[in-house]
Design a protein around this motif. Sequence first.
Motif, PDB file in Angstrom:
ATOM      1  N   TYR A 205      -6.507   5.737   8.611  1.00  0.00           N
ATOM      2  CA  TYR A 205      -6.223   6.782   9.607  1.00  0.00           C
ATOM      3  C   TYR A 205      -7.413   7.705   9.819  1.00  0.00           C
ATOM      4  CZ  TYR A 205      -4.734   9.506   5.496  1.00  0.00           C
ATOM      5  OH  TYR A 205      -4.669  10.144   4.291  1.00  0.00           O
ATOM      6  N   ALA A 209      -9.133   8.413  13.350  1.00  0.00           N
ATOM      7  CA  ALA A 209      -9.566   9.744  13.802  1.00  0.00           C
ATOM      8  C   ALA A 209     -11.036   9.700  14.223  1.00  0.00           C
ATOM      9  CB  ALA A 209      -9.354  10.772  12.694  1.00  0.00           C
ATOM     10  N   LEU A 214     -13.378  12.474  17.405  1.00  0.00           N
ATOM     11  CA  LEU A 214     -13.259  13.854  16.925  1.00  0.00           C
ATOM     12  C   LEU A 214     -14.532  14.271  16.194  1.00  0.00           C
ATOM     13  CD1 LEU A 214      -9.656  13.862  15.412  1.00  0.00           C
ATOM     14  CD2 LEU A 214     -10.365  14.267  17.761  1.00  0.00           C
ATOM     15  N   SER A 215     -14.736  15.586  16.100  1.00  0.00           N
ATOM     16  CA  SER A 215     -15.915  16.069  15.383  1.00  0.00           C
ATOM     17  C   SER A 215     -15.704  15.900  13.881  1.00  0.00           C
ATOM     18  CB  SER A 215     -16.156  17.539  15.703  1.00  0.00           C
ATOM     19  OG  SER A 215     -15.112  18.311  15.160  1.00  0.00           O
ATOM     20  N   LYS A 218     -13.387  18.394  12.243  1.00  0.00           N
ATOM     21  CA  LYS A 218     -11.957  18.161  12.519  1.00  0.00           C
ATOM     22  C   LYS A 218     -11.446  16.997  11.707  1.00  0.00           C
ATOM     23  CE  LYS A 218     -10.993  20.208  16.941  1.00  0.00           C
ATOM     24  NZ  LYS A 218     -11.768  19.989  18.158  1.00  0.00           N
ATOM     25  N   ILE A 219     -12.251  15.942  11.610  1.00  0.00           N
ATOM     26  CA  ILE A 219     -11.813  14.778  10.839  1.00  0.00           C
ATOM     27  C   ILE A 219     -11.602  15.192   9.388  1.00  0.00           C
ATOM     28  CG2 ILE A 219     -12.470  12.493  10.000  1.00  0.00           C
ATOM     29  CD1 ILE A 219     -14.161  12.232  12.584  1.00  0.00           C
ATOM     30  N   LYS A 222      -8.648  18.481   9.476  1.00  0.00           N
ATOM     31  CA  LYS A 222      -7.322  18.229  10.045  1.00  0.00           C
ATOM     32  C   LYS A 222      -6.715  16.943   9.505  1.00  0.00           C
ATOM     33  CE  LYS A 222      -6.736  20.528  14.300  1.00  0.00           C
ATOM     34  NZ  LYS A 222      -6.717  20.393  15.769  1.00  0.00           N
ATOM     35  N   HIS A 223      -7.556  15.961   9.191  1.00  0.00           N
ATOM     36  CA  HIS A 223      -7.000  14.684   8.741  1.00  0.00           C
ATOM     37  C   HIS A 223      -7.229  14.436   7.256  1.00  0.00           C
ATOM     38  CE1 HIS A 223      -5.820  13.143  12.710  1.00  0.00           C
ATOM     39  NE2 HIS A 223      -6.834  13.866  13.146  1.00  0.00           N
ATOM     40  N   ARG A 226      -5.874  17.909   4.328  1.00  0.00           N
ATOM     41  CA  ARG A 226      -4.454  18.103   4.093  1.00  0.00           C
ATOM     42  C   ARG A 226      -3.837  16.967   3.276  1.00  0.00           C
ATOM     43  NH1 ARG A 226       0.280  19.968   8.120  1.00  0.00           N
ATOM     44  NH2 ARG A 226       1.958  19.580   6.650  1.00  0.00           N
ATOM     45  N   ASN A 227      -4.269  15.758   3.595  1.00  0.00           N
ATOM     46  CA  ASN A 227      -3.731  14.623   2.854  1.00  0.00           C
ATOM     47  C   ASN A 227      -4.221  14.605   1.416  1.00  0.00           C
ATOM     48  OD1 ASN A 227      -2.037  12.854   4.663  1.00  0.00           O
ATOM     49  ND2 ASN A 227      -3.807  13.225   5.952  1.00  0.00           N
TER      50      ASN A 227
ATOM     51  N   GLN B  99     -19.709  10.190  18.897  1.00  0.00           N
ATOM     52  CA  GLN B  99     -18.499  11.020  18.901  1.00  0.00           C
ATOM     53  C   GLN B  99     -18.267  11.649  20.270  1.00  0.00           C
ATOM     54  OE1 GLN B  99     -17.677   9.502  16.010  1.00  0.00           O
ATOM     55  NE2 GLN B  99     -16.280  11.207  15.838  1.00  0.00           N
ATOM     56  N   THR B 116      -0.968   1.661   8.362  1.00  0.00           N
ATOM     57  CA  THR B 116      -1.888   2.582   7.708  1.00  0.00           C
ATOM     58  C   THR B 116      -2.782   3.320   8.697  1.00  0.00           C
ATOM     59  OG1 THR B 116      -3.420   0.748   7.446  1.00  0.00           O
ATOM     60  CG2 THR B 116      -2.032   1.250   5.568  1.00  0.00           C
ATOM     61  N   ALA B 117      -2.618   3.014   9.994  1.00  0.00           N
ATOM     62  CA  ALA B 117      -3.577   3.554  10.960  1.00  0.00           C
ATOM     63  C   ALA B 117      -3.284   4.991  11.369  1.00  0.00           C
ATOM     64  CB  ALA B 117      -3.630   2.675  12.197  1.00  0.00           C
ATOM     65  N   LEU B 118      -2.058   5.452  11.110  1.00  0.00           N
ATOM     66  CA  LEU B 118      -1.715   6.804  11.564  1.00  0.00           C
ATOM     67  C   LEU B 118      -1.723   7.787  10.402  1.00  0.00           C
ATOM     68  CD1 LEU B 118       1.167   5.758  13.956  1.00  0.00           C
ATOM     69  CD2 LEU B 118      -1.065   6.655  14.614  1.00  0.00           C
ATOM     70  N   ASN B 119      -2.128   9.000  10.690  1.00  0.00           N
ATOM     71  CA  ASN B 119      -2.133  10.055   9.679  1.00  0.00           C
ATOM     72  C   ASN B 119      -0.688  10.387   9.281  1.00  0.00           C
ATOM     73  OD1 ASN B 119      -2.226  12.428   8.251  1.00  0.00           O
ATOM     74  ND2 ASN B 119      -3.810  13.346   9.542  1.00  0.00           N
ATOM     75  N   THR B 121       0.627  12.780   7.710  1.00  0.00           N
ATOM     76  CA  THR B 121       1.081  14.178   7.678  1.00  0.00           C
ATOM     77  C   THR B 121       0.950  14.871   9.032  1.00  0.00           C
ATOM     78  OG1 THR B 121      -1.081  14.941   6.962  1.00  0.00           O
ATOM     79  CG2 THR B 121       0.508  14.444   5.235  1.00  0.00           C
ATOM     80  N   GLU B 134     -10.006  16.982  22.662  1.00  0.00           N
ATOM     81  CA  GLU B 134     -11.377  16.923  22.177  1.00  0.00           C
ATOM     82  C   GLU B 134     -12.355  16.594  23.299  1.00  0.00           C
ATOM     83  OE1 GLU B 134     -12.189  17.427  18.946  1.00  0.00           O
ATOM     84  OE2 GLU B 134     -14.335  16.963  19.066  1.00  0.00           O
TER      85      GLU B 134
END
Lengths: 310, 363
Positions: A205, A209, A214-215, A218-219, A222-223, A226-227, B99, B116-119, B121, B134
């Motif tokens: 994931y 991202a 995304l910058s 942020k990666i 935000k991703h 938190r995890n 980017q 598994t590709a999606l976050n 949380t 973005e």
Amino acid sequence: MVKYVLKRLFWALVTVLLILFILFLLLEFMPGSPFNEEKLTVDQIRILKEHYGLDKPFFEKFWIFLVNATKGDFGISYNLQKNMKVSQIVMPRLWVSVRLGLQAIGLGSVMGVILGVISGSNQNNWKDSVATIMAVVGVSIPSFVFALTLSFLLGYKIPIFSMIYQANHPFASTILPTISLSLFTMAQVTRFLRTELVEVMDSEYIRLATVKGLSRIKILFKHGFRNALISVVTIFGPLVVNVLTGSLVIEKIFSIPGIGGLLVLAIQSSDYNIIVMVTFIYSVLYIAVNLLVDVLYGVIDPRIRVSKGA
Amino acid sequence: MSEKNYYLPPQRILEVHNLTLSFQLYNGVNHVIRDVSFHLDKGETLAIVGESGSGKSVTTKAILGLIDENGRIERGEILFRVSDDEVLDLTKCDLDTFQKKIRGSKIAIIFQDPMTALNPTMPVGKQIMEGMLEHGKVKSKAEAKRRSLALLEEVGIDQPNKRFKQYPHQLSGGMRQRVVIAIALACEPDLLIADEPTTALDVTIQAQILDLIKDIQKRLNISIIFITHDLGVVANMADRVAVMYAGKIVEEGLADEVFYAPVHPYTWGLLSSLPSIKGTDRHIYSIPGSPPNLIFPPQGDAFAYRSEYALVADFESDPPMFEVSKTHKAATWLLDKRAPKLKMPHLLKERIEAMKKEHGSHE
Ligand SMILES: Nc1ncnc2c1ncn2[C@@H]1O[C@H](COP(=O)(O)OP(=O)(O)O)[C@@H](O)[C@H]1O
Ligand SMILES: [Mg+2]
């Protein structure tokens, strides 16, 4: 979520009850009695026991102990300050300790998160190495060694900070003990966060991202962050235990009038009621922290929040 | 980075020239992509087919600048049309350019495993909105939300309002792949790469996702690179097919050419090993042997040692790309003027005839 929290709360209460029961058992079977004056006659002892309710059946005595404990009444001190209510001795000191503990956990977590993120997102370059070395040092050297070193260097050689506690400067005079106590927390948070972050940043994931364009920031936050935090939250229970036990010695070194120092004194003078109350407080603190961790866990991880009844 | 402008014909969106890429390993250099060239026009679908390990994913990752740290592009260029008057060589782009100008906004990718590709949380709606915000494709969060809900509906998710707020673990595999597709489409990219988008899914759901991609292809007129190890699924998806083996493209042509008139023994093998449509096969063919170790690539045609039709020349030197027609090319010495005239295996010929009939009767 509410259901999940209520369930946790219920089990926390059960645990507290269990602990109270064990403490009561210990008191019951502790050798000796409060009335071991040789001059007392058998009758007098019987009267005293009746007066204090010590002749009642086991469970009735436990019930009375329980009711009093919930009111914060753990009886009187036998030795340290004779006949003074235990709670009056413990409570003012409790706040000093709680304050020190919070300062240490707070400082340690903030520093740990900063170092962990730096190290986990700059794998294998010098920033990572510095953070890793700090973490290894923090974990492997006991806090009292830091405390003695710090107070020698920054309290005595170059007297910037106070070496002992001053009631009128509760913050300024606890800077050194806070740092000493926080190092372990810092080190553990750094280590865990780094490991987790490295793993998370390698996941699919994060790749998704990334290909969204995304910058980097942020990666990462935000991703990734938190995890990675999810598993770091779980180590807070053990960390609090470490701060509690560490404070026993640290309070002694810096002459801080907290419950850690008090417990040491009480054990030395067999002041049972104080021992019981302080032990009880430690247990409740620990249970409360674990409860908080469980709740936080649910807040951070939707898989837990949603599946355990929203 | 030098802002050198490259030339591509106006209808063209991507040209890969002589891409050569290797990975440094502790026991040697793994030559994974060896002199790969192909092109893609606007609105066209190219399928890249080959056994697993043949270098399909690495090729697409190279296009997106996602090569692992131990990888190095040794040679070649990847020319991509960013706009009517801007063409970039993606092998020379830095991370920032990728980017800001390429990833998500111009080229999007659908990965193999939606589980598994999606976050885990982040609510799926937010994951769709992120890219649009973005890249400034929408002016406000409210607009991003409106568009995301519309996208969810477009990719065939019912109750988009409810799904929008849900987390990945609350969705089935098929639905997650639909969300991944919605994320890919969020910024209306010009090129969509689908890297085995159905391999990890149940058979019934596979068909649904393929239909969805076909539908997207028709509606948005987007260019698609469709990666698969299963020639069967590309039959009625691709305009053109490139067959990849051991880091090389061994045959390339219009879908009909590759399906109905294949010339490379490896393509013969792939087609022969497809289960037949009617399932009346006595035995299912499989290509003997396994792909070569590319740390020590074999001399000549890397398929020769697995092929019944190999010529002496195939073991000696690399066959060049021979032209069969203007659109159809293959790298095998069988196409050389001096080679004996070899026909494809009889059984395969029969199957192809059957396939043609089957396909024709559907039209
Ligand atoms: N980082 C890496 N280091 C070394 N070898 C790699 C690396 N990434 C991929 N490879 C190798 O490249 C070859 C092609 O892989 P890939 O493109 O994923 O195949 P596929 O056609 O199945 O998508 C495989 O043999 C794989 O082992
Ligand atoms: Mg692959």
